[in-house]
Design a protein around this motif. Structure first.
Motif, PDB file in Angstrom:
ATOM      1  N   GLU A 599       0.824  -1.202   0.000  1.00 20.48           N
ATOM      2  CA  GLU A 599       0.000   0.000   0.000  1.00 20.48           C
ATOM      3  C   GLU A 599       0.863   1.258   0.000  1.00 20.48           C
ATOM      4  O   GLU A 599       0.349   2.363  -0.024  1.00 20.48           O
ATOM      5  CB  GLU A 599      -0.912   0.002   1.225  1.00 20.48           C
ATOM      6  CG  GLU A 599      -1.889  -1.169   1.267  1.00 20.48           C
ATOM      7  CD  GLU A 599      -2.738  -1.163   2.513  1.00 20.48           C
ATOM      8  OE1 GLU A 599      -2.390  -0.391   3.449  1.00 20.48           O
ATOM      9  OE2 GLU A 599      -3.742  -1.899   2.568  1.00 20.48           O
ATOM     10  N   THR A 600       2.158   1.067   0.033  1.00 21.29           N
ATOM     11  CA  THR A 600       3.081   2.195   0.122  1.00 21.29           C
ATOM     12  C   THR A 600       3.349   2.817  -1.241  1.00 21.29           C
ATOM     13  O   THR A 600       3.257   2.172  -2.279  1.00 21.29           O
ATOM     14  CB  THR A 600       4.414   1.752   0.743  1.00 21.29           C
ATOM     15  OG1 THR A 600       4.932   0.657  -0.026  1.00 21.29           O
ATOM     16  CG2 THR A 600       4.222   1.317   2.179  1.00 21.29           C
ATOM     17  N   VAL A 601       3.708   4.095  -1.209  1.00 17.93           N
ATOM     18  CA  VAL A 601       4.075   4.856  -2.404  1.00 17.93           C
ATOM     19  C   VAL A 601       5.389   5.570  -2.106  1.00 17.93           C
ATOM     20  O   VAL A 601       5.519   6.243  -1.080  1.00 17.93           O
ATOM     21  CB  VAL A 601       2.985   5.881  -2.779  1.00 17.93           C
ATOM     22  CG1 VAL A 601       3.413   6.692  -4.000  1.00 17.93           C
ATOM     23  CG2 VAL A 601       1.661   5.188  -3.027  1.00 17.93           C
ATOM     24  N   GLU A 602       6.357   5.414  -2.998  1.00 14.33           N
ATOM     25  CA  GLU A 602       7.659   6.059  -2.814  1.00 14.33           C
ATOM     26  C   GLU A 602       7.941   7.049  -3.940  1.00 14.33           C
ATOM     27  O   GLU A 602       7.533   6.834  -5.088  1.00 14.33           O
ATOM     28  CB  GLU A 602       8.777   5.017  -2.750  1.00 14.33           C
ATOM     29  CG  GLU A 602       8.666   4.050  -1.579  1.00 14.33           C
ATOM     30  CD  GLU A 602       9.900   3.189  -1.415  1.00 14.33           C
ATOM     31  OE1 GLU A 602      11.024   3.730  -1.511  1.00 14.33           O
ATOM     32  OE2 GLU A 602       9.745   1.969  -1.207  1.00 14.33           O
ATOM     33  N   CYS A 603       8.654   8.108  -3.585  1.00 16.54           N
ATOM     34  CA  CYS A 603       9.001   9.158  -4.551  1.00 16.54           C
ATOM     35  C   CYS A 603      10.518   9.304  -4.606  1.00 16.54           C
ATOM     36  O   CYS A 603      11.178   9.435  -3.571  1.00 16.54           O
ATOM     37  CB  CYS A 603       8.348  10.478  -4.143  1.00 16.54           C
ATOM     38  SG  CYS A 603       8.849  11.886  -5.161  1.00 16.54           S
ATOM     39  N   TYR A 604      11.063   9.294  -5.820  1.00 14.38           N
ATOM     40  CA  TYR A 604      12.511   9.425  -6.021  1.00 14.38           C
ATOM     41  C   TYR A 604      12.834  10.777  -6.642  1.00 14.38           C
ATOM     42  O   TYR A 604      12.248  11.169  -7.657  1.00 14.38           O
ATOM     43  CB  TYR A 604      13.031   8.317  -6.930  1.00 14.38           C
ATOM     44  CG  TYR A 604      14.507   8.441  -7.273  1.00 14.38           C
ATOM     45  CD1 TYR A 604      15.483   8.113  -6.338  1.00 14.38           C
ATOM     46  CD2 TYR A 604      14.910   8.905  -8.521  1.00 14.38           C
ATOM     47  CE1 TYR A 604      16.834   8.234  -6.639  1.00 14.38           C
ATOM     48  CE2 TYR A 604      16.255   9.029  -8.832  1.00 14.38           C
ATOM     49  CZ  TYR A 604      17.213   8.686  -7.881  1.00 14.38           C
ATOM     50  OH  TYR A 604      18.546   8.818  -8.182  1.00 14.38           O
ATOM     51  N   ASN A 605      13.778  11.490  -6.019  1.00 12.37           N
ATOM     52  CA  ASN A 605      14.239  12.777  -6.526  1.00 12.37           C
ATOM     53  C   ASN A 605      15.611  12.589  -7.177  1.00 12.37           C
ATOM     54  O   ASN A 605      16.600  12.340  -6.484  1.00 12.37           O
ATOM     55  CB  ASN A 605      14.341  13.790  -5.386  1.00 12.37           C
ATOM     56  CG  ASN A 605      14.657  15.189  -5.884  1.00 12.37           C
ATOM     57  OD1 ASN A 605      15.155  15.387  -6.988  1.00 12.37           O
ATOM     58  ND2 ASN A 605      14.349  16.190  -5.070  1.00 12.37           N
ATOM     59  N   PRO A 606      15.722  12.704  -8.511  1.00 10.41           N
ATOM     60  CA  PRO A 606      17.017  12.499  -9.185  1.00 10.41           C
ATOM     61  C   PRO A 606      18.074  13.522  -8.774  1.00 10.41           C
ATOM     62  O   PRO A 606      19.271  13.251  -8.883  1.00 10.41           O
ATOM     63  CB  PRO A 606      16.668  12.630 -10.676  1.00 10.41           C
ATOM     64  CG  PRO A 606      15.190  12.427 -10.753  1.00 10.41           C
ATOM     65  CD  PRO A 606      14.639  12.954  -9.474  1.00 10.41           C
ATOM     66  N   ALA A 615       1.974   9.539   0.892  1.00 11.56           N
ATOM     67  CA  ALA A 615       0.758   9.014   1.501  1.00 11.56           C
ATOM     68  C   ALA A 615       0.406   7.660   0.875  1.00 11.56           C
ATOM     69  O   ALA A 615       0.494   7.496  -0.343  1.00 11.56           O
ATOM     70  CB  ALA A 615      -0.391   9.998   1.303  1.00 11.56           C
ATOM     71  N   PRO A 616       0.020   6.668   1.674  1.00 15.55           N
ATOM     72  CA  PRO A 616      -0.339   5.349   1.135  1.00 15.55           C
ATOM     73  C   PRO A 616      -1.677   5.383   0.401  1.00 15.55           C
ATOM     74  O   PRO A 616      -2.484   6.303   0.591  1.00 15.55           O
ATOM     75  CB  PRO A 616      -0.422   4.473   2.391  1.00 15.55           C
ATOM     76  CG  PRO A 616      -0.788   5.433   3.474  1.00 15.55           C
ATOM     77  CD  PRO A 616      -0.110   6.726   3.137  1.00 15.55           C
ATOM     78  N   PHE A 617      -1.903   4.376  -0.444  1.00 15.00           N
ATOM     79  CA  PHE A 617      -3.174   4.279  -1.162  1.00 15.00           C
ATOM     80  C   PHE A 617      -3.796   2.914  -0.869  1.00 15.00           C
ATOM     81  O   PHE A 617      -3.383   2.214   0.063  1.00 15.00           O
ATOM     82  CB  PHE A 617      -2.978   4.527  -2.651  1.00 15.00           C
ATOM     83  CG  PHE A 617      -2.345   3.400  -3.411  1.00 15.00           C
ATOM     84  CD1 PHE A 617      -2.902   2.949  -4.601  1.00 15.00           C
ATOM     85  CD2 PHE A 617      -1.173   2.782  -2.976  1.00 15.00           C
ATOM     86  CE1 PHE A 617      -2.321   1.920  -5.318  1.00 15.00           C
ATOM     87  CE2 PHE A 617      -0.586   1.769  -3.683  1.00 15.00           C
ATOM     88  CZ  PHE A 617      -1.160   1.327  -4.858  1.00 15.00           C
TER      89      PHE A 617
END
Length: 711
Positions: A599-606, A615-617
């Motif tokens: 349910e997790t969401v991750e964001c990568y900053n190059p 926030a989870p979905f």
């Protein structure tokens, strides 16, 4: 002993000497064997060391570089010019970059102490002491002011008008430190000042920040005019995008009603106005007309950009034709006649377009599908666009504007061996036609298609050859080429291509006792690179994590390992939003329950090479994530009740993520449960199939005849 960087070249040489440029060995030998030359150049070998690791010689073949060196003045050493003669060597010593920073730090301290300052900038009663040389070095505006004989060049105090004192302070501080310190509220004023003083670096940074963080529904009209006046193309584009998407709200704002006729027609002529019907565009024009009496004389110019043939006939007759301003102006009558079909259609009959999410994928009831459906997030409506040219399972899809490419997959769903295809089709959304294009070099399914720098790349997947190479497609020539021998698995930190589920083609021993292919990793394109994300974590040799991230440069064929995800996962869905990579859902290995839905969401900053949690979905896998209208939409896939071995269900709910608020919300439901789907954002005509009572719109904008004839 202090170390210097030397740049050696033979200035003041004759044309004969220019044919024989000195090399490093000759230069060093010359210094050792000619003490007179060394003395003339004031080289003290006891205190100055020639650092051969940082010596650059002018080794151009006696071309422009050598000629420029020959004509350059002697290099001053110790404050005096060196009298060079034929055969001499010019030496220029450049301190390390840290010395340069110390110099500017010292200058800034002198400024703050008001020491040796030769000019004071006066702005609204506040004074900013400065050094003319520093101001001229960072701003062409001040350089012209102090060097072109203007009266300010000799004044001790220079008055700056039209700029806030805070902004002047920020720019002066930047001139001395290279750092901009301001607030979001002052960003627009700083951008205007950076344009005025021609500080290009600050202008770009301000523009980029405002595009990301400042533009919203309440200020988009104001910023559109501001950006146009200050030649900020990126900010102007983003502001126009907001006006188009939120037109139903924007056209009632005071700023919109105060637009000039030129700015108003720019907005109304856009193909991308988000309106349920053309009647709303006419209502916006009427509000603008009533705002100011002088607008009446320009109404004909405005009406020209309203697509009257798309307005319902009853509204055209009862509202538009009955207006006095329409009756009085002959040009307006011509547009009415065109809308009624009494004259040939011009561009006013062209439908406006919008982006929708198009979906391809198998449903719960049947393997493989030839349906091609679209979902409009604004209206939450589904419709069938056009049947696919073939029934397929697990194809890849990518879109650019109103053009979509569909390739690969299984042409005989349910049959694994020998069922993969290399076919590719192009869909033209304006005419709703499929066209057969050049086939890929490799047959493959469960792979990715991505657009990068005008090319299309086919990456990963499985086929009869096992691990498929990366292929590149050139739309201008309709040709495919294999990118050398580069294969995903060989550079992804695994032995072969062990990134996911069991392969359906010939199996390869990975050294881990399993046979896998790269069909469960995500691939996205960003900033000239292809990013490969994740893969099945429990099947990696030597327990390598499935959260790996790698990027590939197609121009250099160089692979780079990057920071891994915080949670290793497979069968997730990734997309790019505002220069960052978002990875949603998938499966991960739980110590107690085995495979579990994420349910997790991750964001990568190059820029920072870091992952952060969002926030989870609701959680799902084998789904698709797509960016449309500035938000992330998640469709299809499977949601698991419990662990992987428990009962699972197909996910029909569509979820939407807003980056600004870091929140998820329901955005609609699918008409059918889909598993392993592919989604892209595609530009489509908004009024497709509108049934006009007058005119023959359908005949012009709908495909004629049997659609099978177009394949």
């Amino acid at each position: 002993m202090r170390t210097y960087t030397y740049i050696l070249s033979p200035p003041r040489c004759t044309s004969a000497m220019a044919d024989n440029i000195l090399d490093l060995d000759a230069a060093v030998a010359c210094q050792r064997e000619s003490p007179k030359v060394a003395k003339r150049m004031r080289l003290d070998t006891d205190h100055v060391r020639l650092d051969t690791d940082h010596v650059r010689l002018d080794t151009d073949h006696a071309g422009p570089a050598a000629q420029e060196a020959c004509s350059s003045p002697p290099c001053p050493l110790g404050g005096a010019d060196v009298a060079l003669q034929e055969g001499d060597i010019s030496v220029r010593m450049t301190p390390w970059g840290g010395e340069r920073d110390k110099i500017f730090d010292a200058l800034n301290r002198l400024r703050l102490d008001r020491t040796l300052c030769d000019v004071i900038l006066c702005c609204e009663g506040q004074e900013v002491p400065c050094h003319r040389a520093v101001l001229a070095s960072f701003s062409p505006y001040f350089e012209a002011m102090f060097t072109s004989g203007m009266r300010e060049s000799t004044q001790d105090r220079v008055t700056i008008s039209g700029v806030e004192p805070h902004t002047i302070g920020v720019l002066v501080n930047y001139a001395y430190t290279g750092v901009v310190c301001t607030t979001k509220a002052h960003m627009q004023a700083l951008l205007a000042a950076s344009v005025m003083f021609d500080v290009a670096v600050v202008q770009k940074e301000c523009c980029d920040y405002m595009v990301q963080h400042v533009v919203d529904i309440n200020n988009c009209v104001e910023l559109y005019c501001f950006a146009e006046a200050h030649s900020c193309e990126g900010l102007q584009t983003k502001s126009m995008h907001y006006m188009e998407e939120h037109f139903s709200v924007v056209y009632q704002q005071e700023e919109f009603l105060s637009l000039s006729v030129e700015r108003l027609t720019e907005v109304l002529s856009s193909d991308h106005l988000n309106v349920p019907e053309e009647d709303m565009v006419f209502e916006a024009a009427m509000l603008w007309l009533d705002k100011c009496p002088t607008h009446k004389q320009s109404f004909g110019q405005v009406l020209e950009h309203i697509r009257l043939p798309l307005i319902s006939p009853s509204y055209l007759h009862t509202v538009v034709e009955s207006l006095d301003v329409v009756k009085e102006q002959q040009g307006c009558q011509r547009f009415i006649s065109e809308a009624k079909g009494e004259q040939p259609y011009s561009n006013t009959a062209r439908p406006r377009s919008t982006t929708v999410i198009v979906v391809v994928g198998e449903t719960r009831k049947r393997k493989g599908s030839n349906t091609f459906d679209s979902f409009d997030p604004l209206t939450e409506e589904w419709r069938t666009v056009e049947d696919l040219p073939m029934k397929t399972d697990s194809p890849a899809m990518v879109a650019s504007g109103s053009t979509l490419y569909l390739a690969g997959g299984c042409d005989r769903p349910g049959h694994f061996r020998g069922s993969d295809t290399s076919d590719m089709w192009r869909f033209d959304a304006q005419n709703e036609k499929w066209m057969k294009m050049a086939s890929m070099k490799e047959e493959r399914a469960c792979f990715s298609l991505v657009m990068l720098d005008g090319y299309m790349f086919a990456v990963g997947g499985w086929g009869m050859g096992g691990d498929c190479p990366i292929e590149r497609y050139d739309p201008s020539t309709d040709t495919w080429e294999v990118m050398g021998e580069d294969r995903v698995g060989a550079h992804y930190g695994v032995d072969s291509c062990d990134l996911g589920v069991e392969t359906r083609g010939p199996k390869k021993d990975t050294g881990a006792g399993k046979h896998y292919d790269p069909s469960s990793c995500d691939v996205v394109a960003l900033d000239g690179h292809l990013y490969f994300i994740g893969g099945d974590p429990q099947f990696y040799p030597d327990n390598k994590p499935g959260g790996l991230l790698a990027k590939y440069n197609p121009k250099t064929s160089v692979w780079t390992q990057l920071a891994p995800m915080q949670i290793p996962r497979t069968d997730s869905a990734a997309c790019v939003l505002n220069g960052k990579i978002y990875v949603t859902g998938g499966l991960y290995k739980h110590e107690e329950y085995g495979k579990v839905i994420a349910e997790t969401v991750e964001c990568y900053n190059p820029q920072t090479d870091r992952w952060t949690m969002c926030a989870p979905f609701g959680g799902r896998y084998k789904h698709s994530a797509v960016v449309d209208k500035g938000k992330i939409y998640v469709l299809g896939g499977t949601a698991i009740q419990g662990n992987y071995d428990d009962h699972f269900r197909y996910a029909r709910m569509i979820e939407c993520y807003c980056e600004e608020t870091d929140t998820w919300e329901k955005a609609g439901e699918s008409t059918a449960a889909r598993f392993g789907i592919r989604c892209v954002s595609l530009k489509l005509p908004r009024y497709h199939g509108y049934d006009f009572e007058c005119g023959d719109y359908d005949a012009q904008y709908s495909p004629s005849g049997d659609s099978n004839d177009e394949w």
